[in-house]
Design an enzyme around this catalytic site. Structure first.
Site, short mmCIF file in Angstrom:
data_model
loop_
_atom_site.label_atom_id
_atom_site.label_comp_id
_atom_site.label_asym_id
_atom_site.label_seq_id
_atom_site.Cartn_x
_atom_site.Cartn_y
_atom_site.Cartn_z
N THR A 13 0.81 -1.22 0.00
CA THR A 13 0.00 0.00 0.00
C THR A 13 0.84 1.26 0.00
OG1 THR A 13 -1.83 -1.09 1.12
CG2 THR A 13 -1.68 1.28 1.42
N ASP A 58 1.56 -6.67 -4.34
CA ASP A 58 0.71 -6.65 -3.16
C ASP A 58 1.24 -7.84 -2.35
OD1 ASP A 58 -2.62 -5.97 -2.45
OD2 ASP A 58 -1.54 -7.58 -1.45
N SER A 59 1.50 -7.65 -1.06
CA SER A 59 2.21 -8.71 -0.34
C SER A 59 1.41 -9.99 -0.20
CB SER A 59 2.68 -8.21 1.02
OG SER A 59 1.61 -8.10 1.92
N SER A 60 0.11 -9.96 -0.53
CA SER A 60 -0.68 -11.20 -0.54
C SER A 60 -0.13 -12.16 -1.60
CB SER A 60 -2.14 -10.90 -0.86
OG SER A 60 -2.60 -9.89 -0.02
N THR A 90 1.53 -4.73 4.10
CA THR A 90 1.34 -5.14 5.51
C THR A 90 0.76 -6.54 5.63
OG1 THR A 90 -0.87 -4.13 5.62
CG2 THR A 90 1.00 -2.76 6.31
N ASP A 91 0.05 -7.01 4.60
CA ASP A 91 -0.68 -8.28 4.77
C ASP A 91 0.23 -9.45 5.15
OD1 ASP A 91 -3.05 -7.03 4.34
OD2 ASP A 91 -3.27 -7.65 2.26
N THR A 272 0.81 -22.68 19.79
CA THR A 272 -0.48 -22.34 20.38
C THR A 272 -1.25 -21.35 19.52
OG1 THR A 272 -1.63 -21.39 22.28
CG2 THR A 272 0.61 -20.62 21.91
N GLN A 273 -2.57 -21.47 19.54
CA GLN A 273 -3.43 -20.49 18.87
C GLN A 273 -3.48 -19.18 19.65
OE1 GLN A 273 -7.35 -22.13 18.24
NE2 GLN A 273 -6.56 -23.89 17.10
N CYS A 274 -3.07 -19.25 20.93
CA CYS A 274 -3.12 -18.04 21.76
C CYS A 274 -2.03 -17.08 21.31
CB CYS A 274 -2.89 -18.37 23.22
SG CYS A 274 -4.12 -19.48 23.90
N1 ASP Z 1 -2.73 -5.60 0.44
C1 ASP Z 1 -1.67 -4.73 0.88
C2 ASP Z 1 -0.38 -5.52 0.90
O1 ASP Z 1 -0.14 -6.26 1.79
C3 ASP Z 1 -1.97 -4.16 2.20
C4 ASP Z 1 -0.96 -3.18 2.74
O2 ASP Z 1 0.12 -2.98 2.23
O3 ASP Z 1 -1.29 -2.59 3.78
O4 ASP Z 1 0.41 -5.43 0.03
#
Ligand code: ASP
Length: 337
Positions: A13, A58-60, A90-91, A272-274
């Site tokens: 982003t 996009d990091s996805s 951020t993803d 752990t999921q916690c």
């Molecule tokens: N979809 C974006 C990514 O991870 C989200 C972001 O950067 O905040 O590339």
């Protein structure tokens, strides 16, 4: 002489623009905006060289292959710069921040990942502050580790998770104290920062193409589903279990499936999921059953770090027995010993 920072712009982003169909990466756009910012020409700021990745992602869309490309990039530019700044979506930033410390063992310079929730191009954004502070951290603080800076926190990379999809405080390291807090002053918690390494950087693995996965237990999970997941060629699995590492011990078929897989050499790591606390497979019968089925404890590692560690260890060519042993050792600050 002013310090030099290498910026690797991988996408996300932070450098996106809205071309009508929502935010998307735009080649050349972020560097042009940065060069226009008078703040970045201030005497207190380092010189920087920006390398834009092609394609910007996009990091996805990131995979372990991109983790290795970023590590190679840092490795090749290591001697020429005082620090490194990785601009990233951020993803999956927590995944890359968790993988890089394993790949860059022996690192003795700061590597700071950052990004933003709102692109730099928008009037109201968190990108400007994140970039400026990340550059300062990379240039002037002797942090010998991979860190993630976001919002007002400096965190150990291999302890991070994304905790907020919309807020500026998007990351946390729930099982490890922040390495620094940024307010009126930049305060580094030096007690939490890793000691400088005594050995040089290790060579990088040539590839990261292990077949590993992660699965979160849920009430009612069937032995059949688990069996399907554990089929060859799977080499390793992070099993996100309940609480202190517990799973249903009244389901013999489920335990049998796990035991058969570990006997075949699949390394199954119990996390752990916690968000906080650690796995203790001796606390409950439901945990002890997993120990008997051959699972190894991931202690207080995040499932993200455990997955990255499996990729690193199998990618480095370790045999399953060595991977089992190393998964239980602290390699780069990812677990508390
Ligand atoms: N979809 C974006 C990514 O991870 C989200 C972001 O950067 O905040 O590339």
């Amino acid at each position: 002489m002013s310090k030099r920072v290498y910026i690797a712009h991988t996408g996300g982003t932070i450098g996106m623009k809205n071309a009508g169909e929502g935010y998307a990466p735009a080649p050349g756009f972020l560097e042009a905006r940065l060069r226009e910012m008078p703040e970045l020409r201030d005497a207190a700021m380092p010189e920087f060289v920006l390398r834009e990745y092609d394609p910007l992602l996009d990091s996805s869309n990131m995979t372990p292959r991109e983790w290795l490309l970023i590590a190679q990039d840092i490795f090749e530019n290591y001697d020429a710069f005082d620090g490194f700044c990785i601009l990233h979506g951020t993803d999956t930033m927590a995944y890359t921040a968790s993988a890089l410390p394993f790949l860059l063992q022996g690192l003795n310079k700061p590597v700071i990942l950052t990004g933003s929730q709102i692109p730099l191009v928008e009037l109201r954004n968190d990108a400007r502050e994140n970039i400026i502070t990340a550059l300062m951290l990379a240039a002037t603080y002797p942090l010998p580790e991979v860190c993630l800076y976001f919002g007002d926190k400096l965190l150990r990379g291999c302890r991070t998770v994304k905790v907020n999809a919309t807020g500026f405080d998007a990351f946390d390291s729930p099982n490890y104290p922040p390495l620094g807090q940024v307010g009126i002053e930049i305060q580094i918690n030096w007690n939490a920062v890793r000691a400088a390494p005594s050995t040089p950087m290790k060579p990088l693995p040539r590839e990261l193409n292990a077949t590993v996965g992660a699965l979160r237990l849920f009430p009612g999970i069937s032995a059949r589903l688990l069996d399907n997941v554990l089929q060859p060629p799977l080499q390793g699995l992070v099993l996100e279990a309940y609480g202190a590492g517990n799973a249903p011990d009244r389901d013999d078929a489920l335990l049998e499936v796990l035991a058969r897989a570990t006997a075949r050499g699949v390394v199954i790591v119990n996390c752990t999921q916690c968000l906080r606390g650690a796995v203790n497979l001796h606390a409950y019968a439901t945990g002890a059953a997993l120990l008997q089925a051959g699972l190894v404890s991931g202690r207080d590692m995040t499932p993200i770090a455990a997955l990255a560690k499996l990729h690193y260890l199998f990618g480095s060519g370790y045999a399953p027995a060595q991977v089992r042993a190393l998964m239980q050792q602290n390699l780069c600050g990812e677990m508390t010993v």
